[in-house]
Design an enzyme around this catalytic site. Structure first.
Site, PDB file in Angstrom:
ATOM      1  CB  SER A   9      45.540  38.036  44.420  1.00 47.62           C
ATOM      2  OG  SER A   9      46.861  37.516  44.428  1.00 47.62           O
ATOM      3  CG  HIS A  34      44.174  37.191  40.364  1.00 50.34           C
ATOM      4  ND1 HIS A  34      43.922  37.574  39.059  1.00 50.34           N
ATOM      5  CD2 HIS A  34      45.439  37.594  40.627  1.00 50.34           C
ATOM      6  CE1 HIS A  34      44.984  38.191  38.564  1.00 50.34           C
ATOM      7  NE2 HIS A  34      45.929  38.204  39.488  1.00 50.34           N
ATOM      8  CG  ASP A  36      48.953  36.996  41.206  1.00 47.44           C
ATOM      9  OD1 ASP A  36      48.715  37.514  40.099  1.00 47.44           O
ATOM     10  OD2 ASP A  36      48.442  37.382  42.271  1.00 47.44           O
ATOM     11  CG  MET A  38      54.683  36.083  40.372  1.00 47.83           C
ATOM     12  SD  MET A  38      55.018  37.178  41.753  1.00 47.83           S
ATOM     13  CE  MET A  38      53.418  37.982  41.938  1.00 47.83           C
ATOM     14  CG  HIS A  67      48.397  38.054  36.465  1.00 46.08           C
ATOM     15  ND1 HIS A  67      48.549  39.062  37.395  1.00 46.08           N
ATOM     16  CD2 HIS A  67      49.105  38.452  35.366  1.00 46.08           C
ATOM     17  CE1 HIS A  67      49.311  40.013  36.901  1.00 46.08           C
ATOM     18  NE2 HIS A  67      49.676  39.666  35.679  1.00 46.08           N
ATOM     19  CG  MET A  69      52.958  38.600  36.519  1.00 49.58           C
ATOM     20  SD  MET A  69      52.581  39.037  38.225  1.00 49.58           S
ATOM     21  CE  MET A  69      51.489  37.693  38.648  1.00 49.58           C
ATOM     22  CG  MET A 138      49.642  44.519  35.695  1.00 46.45           C
ATOM     23  SD  MET A 138      48.929  43.340  36.853  1.00 46.45           S
ATOM     24  CE  MET A 138      49.853  43.694  38.346  1.00 46.45           C
ATOM     25  CG  ASP A 176      46.426  42.160  39.815  1.00 49.10           C
ATOM     26  OD1 ASP A 176      46.457  42.264  41.055  1.00 49.10           O
ATOM     27  OD2 ASP A 176      46.998  41.252  39.176  1.00 49.10           O
TER      28      ASP A 176
END
Ligand code: DX5
Ligand code: ZN
Length: 222
Positions: A9, A34, A36, A38, A67, A69, A138, A176
């Site tokens: 990540s 990965h 992320d 957000m 991913h 979020m 998660m 994760d």
């Protein structure tokens, strides 16, 4: 024992030199990258979006495991496809029509994934399991790197392993949050096929990345 994929990540990378960091984890043996995303609304933290991912794309040929979020997702699906995401994973809580969102991700040429929070029951995947290529479990509440692995998620991983095996399809089962050389073997034993790790990969700087990645695979080789 299946070979486990390692997806570092970049949340734990040095944001001032993300391209260089991606090249370093690629050379150190990462199987996927990965990423992320957000939004400060779905989770209490902010990172980056499609324009940054597009600029990072040329730094590795490995799949970008993105991913999300964020909420809403649907208006941005095409942007993530154009930016070069390979797998696009969404939380079912991010919108009212998860099936439609997964269809839109597939139609945009990406592999759809579903991310399951620690408090979300496993059976949320039952009606959509034929429409996904990844389940992302998660093992921390999403939003931050460096949190502790939540043990209760191991049982959920076992449930997902059974559900996936029943389909006969090659759905990636990824975990994760809080993965390190102590927790990774337990997740592998419970049935994951891919591990995300931020702090456990990036600790110590680039000279340590290959060793850090190898240490996470340790549990897969016996
Ligand atoms: C958490 C993110 C994770 C995070 C993992 O919300 O989804 O990908 O970067 O970080 P570590 O491995 O440090 O727990
Ligand atoms: Zn993540």
């Amino acid at each position: 024992m299946r070979d486990v994929l390692i997806s570092p990540s970049i949340l734990s990378a040095d944001f001032a030199k993300l391209g260089e960091e991606i090249r370093a984890i690629d050379e150190a043996g990462a199987d996927m990258i990965h990423v992320d995303v957000m939004d400060g609304h779905f989770v209490p933290n902010l990172t980056f979006g499609p324009p940054v991912i597009e600029k990072l794309r040329p730094h590795s040929k490995k799949p970008f495991d993105v991913h999300l979020m964020m909420s809403p997702v649907d208006p941005f699906i095409e942007d993530f496809a154009k930016a070069g995401a390979d797998i696009l994973t969404v939380h079912p809580e991010a919108g009212p029509h998860i099936h439609r969102t997964l269809q839109a991700i597939r139609a945009a040429g990406m592999k759809p994934g579903v991310a399951i929070n620690p408090g979300t029951p496993a059976d949320v995947v039952d009606p959509i399991i034929d429409d996904i290529d990844m389940i992302l479990v998660m093992s921390v509440n999403p939003g931050f790197g460096g949190q502790s692995f939540i043990e209760s998620q191991l049982r959920k991983i076992e449930m997902f392993r059974r559900k996936i095996d029943e389909t006969g399809r090659d759905i990636i089962l990824e975990v994760d949050g809080g993965l390190n050389p102590a927790t990774a073997p337990r997740a592998i034993d419970a049935g994951v096929s891919a591990i995300v790790a931020g702090s456990a990969v990036f600790r110590g700087g680039p000279g340590e990345y290959a060793g850090n990645i190898a240490a996470l695979r340790g549990g897969a080789s016996n």
